[in-house]
Design a protein around this motif. Structure first.
Motif, PDB file in Angstrom:
ATOM      1  N   LEU A  23     -15.234 -30.162 -13.919  1.00 25.35           N
ATOM      2  CA  LEU A  23     -14.006 -30.584 -13.256  1.00 25.35           C
ATOM      3  C   LEU A  23     -12.887 -29.580 -13.472  1.00 25.35           C
ATOM      4  O   LEU A  23     -12.910 -28.808 -14.432  1.00 25.35           O
ATOM      5  CB  LEU A  23     -13.565 -31.980 -13.733  1.00 25.35           C
ATOM      6  N   ALA A  24     -11.952 -29.595 -12.521  1.00 33.48           N
ATOM      7  CA  ALA A  24     -10.753 -28.774 -12.663  1.00 33.48           C
ATOM      8  C   ALA A  24      -9.621 -29.681 -13.128  1.00 33.48           C
ATOM      9  O   ALA A  24      -9.615 -30.870 -12.818  1.00 33.48           O
ATOM     10  CB  ALA A  24     -10.391 -28.129 -11.333  1.00 33.48           C
ATOM     11  N   PHE A  81      -1.601 -25.499 -22.419  1.00 35.83           N
ATOM     12  CA  PHE A  81      -1.608 -25.012 -23.807  1.00 35.83           C
ATOM     13  C   PHE A  81      -1.126 -23.573 -23.925  1.00 35.83           C
ATOM     14  O   PHE A  81      -0.647 -23.149 -24.961  1.00 35.83           O
ATOM     15  CB  PHE A  81      -3.002 -25.181 -24.440  1.00 35.83           C
ATOM     16  N   SER A  82      -1.233 -22.814 -22.828  1.00 36.01           N
ATOM     17  CA  SER A  82      -0.773 -21.424 -22.861  1.00 36.01           C
ATOM     18  C   SER A  82       0.743 -21.332 -22.732  1.00 36.01           C
ATOM     19  O   SER A  82       1.315 -20.259 -22.847  1.00 36.01           O
ATOM     20  CB  SER A  82      -1.413 -20.638 -21.715  1.00 36.01           C
ATOM     21  N   GLY A  83       1.395 -22.473 -22.483  1.00 32.09           N
ATOM     22  CA  GLY A  83       2.838 -22.466 -22.235  1.00 32.09           C
ATOM     23  C   GLY A  83       3.150 -22.471 -20.748  1.00 32.09           C
ATOM     24  O   GLY A  83       4.286 -22.646 -20.338  1.00 32.09           O
ATOM     25  N   ASP A  84       2.119 -22.285 -19.928  1.00 32.40           N
ATOM     26  CA  ASP A  84       2.289 -22.273 -18.481  1.00 32.40           C
ATOM     27  C   ASP A  84       1.288 -23.277 -17.891  1.00 32.40           C
ATOM     28  O   ASP A  84       0.162 -23.368 -18.371  1.00 32.40           O
ATOM     29  CB  ASP A  84       2.005 -20.860 -17.965  1.00 32.40           C
ATOM     30  N   GLN A  85       1.690 -24.017 -16.854  1.00 29.88           N
ATOM     31  CA  GLN A  85       0.811 -25.027 -16.282  1.00 29.88           C
ATOM     32  C   GLN A  85      -0.181 -24.357 -15.338  1.00 29.88           C
ATOM     33  O   GLN A  85       0.186 -23.964 -14.227  1.00 29.88           O
ATOM     34  CB  GLN A  85       1.617 -26.089 -15.523  1.00 29.88           C
ATOM     35  N   GLU A  86      -1.413 -24.227 -15.779  1.00 28.76           N
ATOM     36  CA  GLU A  86      -2.429 -23.541 -14.992  1.00 28.76           C
ATOM     37  C   GLU A  86      -3.626 -24.466 -14.803  1.00 28.76           C
ATOM     38  O   GLU A  86      -3.860 -25.370 -15.601  1.00 28.76           O
ATOM     39  CB  GLU A  86      -2.895 -22.271 -15.718  1.00 28.76           C
ATOM     40  N   ILE A  87      -4.405 -24.195 -13.747  1.00 25.13           N
ATOM     41  CA  ILE A  87      -5.601 -24.997 -13.485  1.00 25.13           C
ATOM     42  C   ILE A  87      -6.812 -24.314 -14.116  1.00 25.13           C
ATOM     43  O   ILE A  87      -7.004 -23.105 -13.957  1.00 25.13           O
ATOM     44  CB  ILE A  87      -5.797 -25.204 -11.970  1.00 25.13           C
ATOM     45  N   TYR A  88      -7.588 -25.096 -14.858  1.00 30.17           N
ATOM     46  CA  TYR A  88      -8.779 -24.584 -15.534  1.00 30.17           C
ATOM     47  C   TYR A  88     -10.006 -25.324 -15.023  1.00 30.17           C
ATOM     48  O   TYR A  88      -9.911 -26.469 -14.580  1.00 30.17           O
ATOM     49  CB  TYR A  88      -8.672 -24.815 -17.043  1.00 30.17           C
ATOM     50  N   LEU A  89     -11.154 -24.656 -15.136  1.00 31.24           N
ATOM     51  CA  LEU A  89     -12.429 -25.302 -14.872  1.00 31.24           C
ATOM     52  C   LEU A  89     -13.000 -25.739 -16.211  1.00 31.24           C
ATOM     53  O   LEU A  89     -13.061 -24.941 -17.156  1.00 31.24           O
ATOM     54  CB  LEU A  89     -13.374 -24.317 -14.165  1.00 31.24           C
ATOM     55  N   THR A 121      -4.122 -34.278 -13.828  1.00 31.36           N
ATOM     56  CA  THR A 121      -4.726 -34.118 -12.493  1.00 31.36           C
ATOM     57  C   THR A 121      -6.147 -33.557 -12.495  1.00 31.36           C
ATOM     58  O   THR A 121      -6.405 -32.491 -11.953  1.00 31.36           O
ATOM     59  CB  THR A 121      -3.838 -33.248 -11.566  1.00 31.36           C
ATOM     60  N   PRO A 122      -7.096 -34.297 -13.091  1.00 39.04           N
ATOM     61  CA  PRO A 122      -8.484 -33.845 -13.030  1.00 39.04           C
ATOM     62  C   PRO A 122      -9.058 -34.002 -11.626  1.00 39.04           C
ATOM     63  O   PRO A 122      -8.621 -34.875 -10.865  1.00 39.04           O
ATOM     64  CB  PRO A 122      -9.199 -34.784 -14.012  1.00 39.04           C
ATOM     65  N   ALA A 123     -10.005 -33.146 -11.267  1.00 40.05           N
ATOM     66  CA  ALA A 123     -10.719 -33.242  -9.985  1.00 40.05           C
ATOM     67  C   ALA A 123     -12.126 -32.700 -10.201  1.00 40.05           C
ATOM     68  O   ALA A 123     -12.300 -31.531 -10.541  1.00 40.05           O
ATOM     69  CB  ALA A 123      -9.996 -32.441  -8.896  1.00 40.05           C
ATOM     70  N   TRP A 124     -13.124 -33.569 -10.021  1.00 39.23           N
ATOM     71  CA  TRP A 124     -14.523 -33.181 -10.261  1.00 39.23           C
ATOM     72  C   TRP A 124     -15.010 -32.229  -9.181  1.00 39.23           C
ATOM     73  O   TRP A 124     -14.705 -32.413  -7.995  1.00 39.23           O
ATOM     74  CB  TRP A 124     -15.410 -34.414 -10.299  1.00 39.23           C
TER      75      TRP A 124
END
Lengths: 204, 460
Positions: free
Chosen positions: B284-285, B290-298, B274-277
């Motif tokens: 993009l977010a 990779f941390s084991g938890d589904q988190e949103i990154y920039l 789910t990328p979003a520019w």
């Protein structure tokens, strides 16, 4: 002549010795050769050289045949054993790969059944120390695609965490989420959905 | 203004439109003086008036008689009909117009009058048309000259007059430019005619990204991954496409230049979806686990993590940015069920937007900034809603027609594309921002899902 006799005598001692060691490893073929042995041991004092030579030849032949026979037996048996082992492994692998664990809707929590299955999978992985496993997380097609990939990821991670907890090296386990992309049952009913909400295991 | 708009008298509406036009021009001039792009700045203030009541409930009755064959040849004759039909279809696509039946016209179809001095506007007001579009075409070999005019029939006044020259094969472009002018005069922006739609369709048994023009014209395959490919996302300059693909056996994030193969891959442990520019930026977010938890990154446009944007155990997916890039809406399971939240990036404050329903996902922030479209699952059925960014004004846009998913706004905020299973397998549809005029957009075999409307592509 005398020298030859000594060699014969030495052979007579060595061959039964060999027979004994072999028969230790081999249980089935033990009885028969030991009978021959006693006969052979009783004979050698006789000085009729022709007879001795004849008997020697017969004896050597018997010994050789016996050794050949026993060698074949070992091969056959080892092969059989290995095949049996392979079959066991294949069956275990098949079971490992065929037995999925299942989840409630929108949940990645392990149910009691899932824990039992995972314990069995752990035992299998303990035995098969070299094997790596791919843990696939899947969802039913209700809900939306992206959320379901995240949910499938959590389901796979739940299963992995259980296996790591009971002592399987985390490096042997890779998780892949397919979300709702790979249903086993394309039906649109409760039964199909239940089958699709699963974690599937593949030996690498 | 309000009363004026509620008024059903045709004349008043037109007068209102005229007023609006002057306000738009005035605002545009102010914005130009301030050195701002007129397209963005006119925005909120202006067509809010049109949106307050649903403008699509009362469409503008418009007459487009067949064009005049100026060159008098066979080619000109064919074009005079085809082009009139194309303009009619293109304007109708916007949802703002009601195209009047040519059979009811009083003017002589064999002798079309195309300039104000010759037109008898009574002929057009009597049949109920408020707008009249006339055209004249001269064709020679593979070239043509096309003149197009739009009149206010009640005032008997020319609103737009344009002449286009070019290859006959470029007729779509000419028509889109004229229709862009029409939309600019009526709404303050040039509409959707320079936009495209990316969507997921199945090719060789795999989901791949396809791209068509805004109206579903000429769909072509964009990815050839031979693997599950999902979640296309256009950068705000429409030069980059980010998406998820299982090319390497797991869901990785790909960032690809639209025109070439150059780009980057984010291939960490777990999922990257789910990328979003971020509007106006090469950033993009996206959700990574990779941390084991589904988190949103920039992330940077090169796929490097800049920072983590969400911090809560459990699923965080589907970021979508406010047009100013200051806020991000997303889906989180932090309260137990998937709901939509809004994060103010500068302050870090997060508030919950949706409270009704137990499964709210697929948020998409409108380009005007005031609303968020999303889908709700209730009793196993998925339908599309819009909600104000303040959490008020929840509106249902689809009902009782299969599953309706993945809403995405057009760049001018007037339309929403989505996927629906109303005809059996999932196909791509379009409707107005108020849920009217729902129709199928793409005619391809197999299922299609996850449409993403591009920004207007200025290079055209």
């Amino acid at each position: 002549m005398r020298k030859k006799l000594w060699i014969y005598l030495a052979l007579l001692v060595v061959i039964p010795g060999l027979m004994f060691t072999v028969s230790c490893a081999k249980k089935v073929t033990q009885a028969e050769p030991s009978a021959e042995e006693t006969v052979a041991e009783a004979e050698p004092v006789k000085d009729d050289s022709a007879r001795i030579a004849e008997e020697k030849a017969a004896q050597e032949e018997a010994a050789r045949q016996w050794e050949m026979a026993s060698e074949e037996d070992i091969q056959a048996e080892t092969a059989a054993k290995e095949e049996e082992l392979m079959q066991d492994m294949a069956a275990a692998k098949l079971m490992f790969e065929n037995e999925d664990i299942y989840f409630d809707f929108d949940s990645s929590a392990l149910q009691t059944m899932a824990r039992e299955v995972l314990q069995r999978k752990g035992n299998f992985l303990f035995e098969l120390v070299d094997a790596s496993v791919i843990v696939e997380g899947h969802c039913d097609d209700r809900g939306t695609a992206a959320y379901n990939i995240a949910l499938g990821d959590r389901r796979a991670e739940s299963a992995k965490a259980f296996l790591v907890d009971i002592g399987i090296d985390a490096l042997r386990i890779t998780t892949i989420s397919y979300g709702e992309e790979r249903p086993v049952d394309s039906g649109s009913n409760a039964e199909a959905w239940a089958k699709n909400r699963r974690v599937h295991f593949v030996i690498e | 203004m309000f009363q004026c708009f509620r008024d059903y008298y045709v004349f008043n509406v037109i007068k209102f439109m005229q007023k609006l036009k002057f306000i738009i021009i005035f605002l545009a001039m102010v914005c130009l003086n301030l050195g701002l792009a007129p397209n963005h700045a006119v925005g909120a203030e202006e067509y809010e008036y049109i949106d307050i009541s649903n403008p699509f409930l009362r469409k503008i009755p418009t007459a487009i008689p067949r064009f005049k064959n100026i060159s008098g040849n066979m080619k000109g004759r064919d074009l005079s009909v085809d082009l009139a039909n194309s303009v009619s279809k293109t304007l109708e696509f916007t949802g703002y117009f009601e195209m009047l039946d040519r059979g009811a016209f009083l003017a002589d179809p064999h002798d079309p009058k195309i300039v104000a001095t010759e037109i008898n506007f009574r002929n057009w007001t009597v049949v109920g048309s408020e707008l009249l579009v006339t055209g004249g075409v001269a064709a020679k070999e593979e070239y043509m000259e096309l003149e197009l005019r739009m009149f206010d029939t009640f005032q008997g006044k020319l609103i737009i007059g344009k002449r286009y020259k070019g290859r006959i094969s470029n007729q779509r472009q000419m028509i889109h430019r004229f229709c862009g002018e029409v939309m600019y005069h009526l709404t303050g922006n040039r509409g959707v005619f320079n936009s495209q739609i990316a969507f997921i369709s199945v090719s060789n048994g795999n989901k791949e990204i396809f791209i068509s023009e805004f109206d579903g014209y000429k769909p072509h395959q964009f990815t050839n991954n031979n693997a599950i490919t999902l979640f296309p996302a256009w950068s705000s300059d429409a030069q980059w496409m980010a998406y998820t693909s299982y090319v390497n056996g797991k869901p990785d994030l790909y960032i690809r230049n639209i025109k070439g193969k150059s780009g980057a891959v984010v291939s960490k442990k777990g999922i990257q979806i789910t990328p979003a520019w971020v509007p106006g930026k090469f950033e993009l977010a996206a959700t990574l686990s990779f941390s084991g938890d589904q988190e949103i990154y920039l992330l940077t446009g090169q796929g490097k993590v800049i920072k983590r944007l969400t911090k809560s155990r459990g699923i965080d997916v589907e970021p979508t940015w406010s047009p100013d890039g200051k806020k991000m809406a997303f889906v989180s399971k932090r309260s137990g069920t998937p709901q939509i939240y809004i994060k103010d990036v500068a302050s870090g404050r997060v508030r919950r937007l949706t409270y009704e329903g137990r499964y709210n996902t697929q948020p998409n922030w409108s380009p005007k900034g005031d609303k968020i479209a999303f889908s709700t699952m209730q009793i196993g059925r998925i339908d599309i809603f819009t909600i104000g960014v303040d959490g008020k004004d929840l509106r249902r846009l689809t009902e009782d027609q299969g599953d309706n998913e993945a809403p995405c706004w057009s760049p001018d905020g007037s339309l929403i594309t989505f996927s629906s299973s109303r005809e059996g397998i999932s196909k791509i549809y379009v409707m107005t921002a108020f849920g009217t005029d729902q129709r199928r957009l793409i005619s391809l075999p197999g299922p299609q899902t996850n449409p993403k409307w591009s920004p207007n592509i200025t290079s055209n």
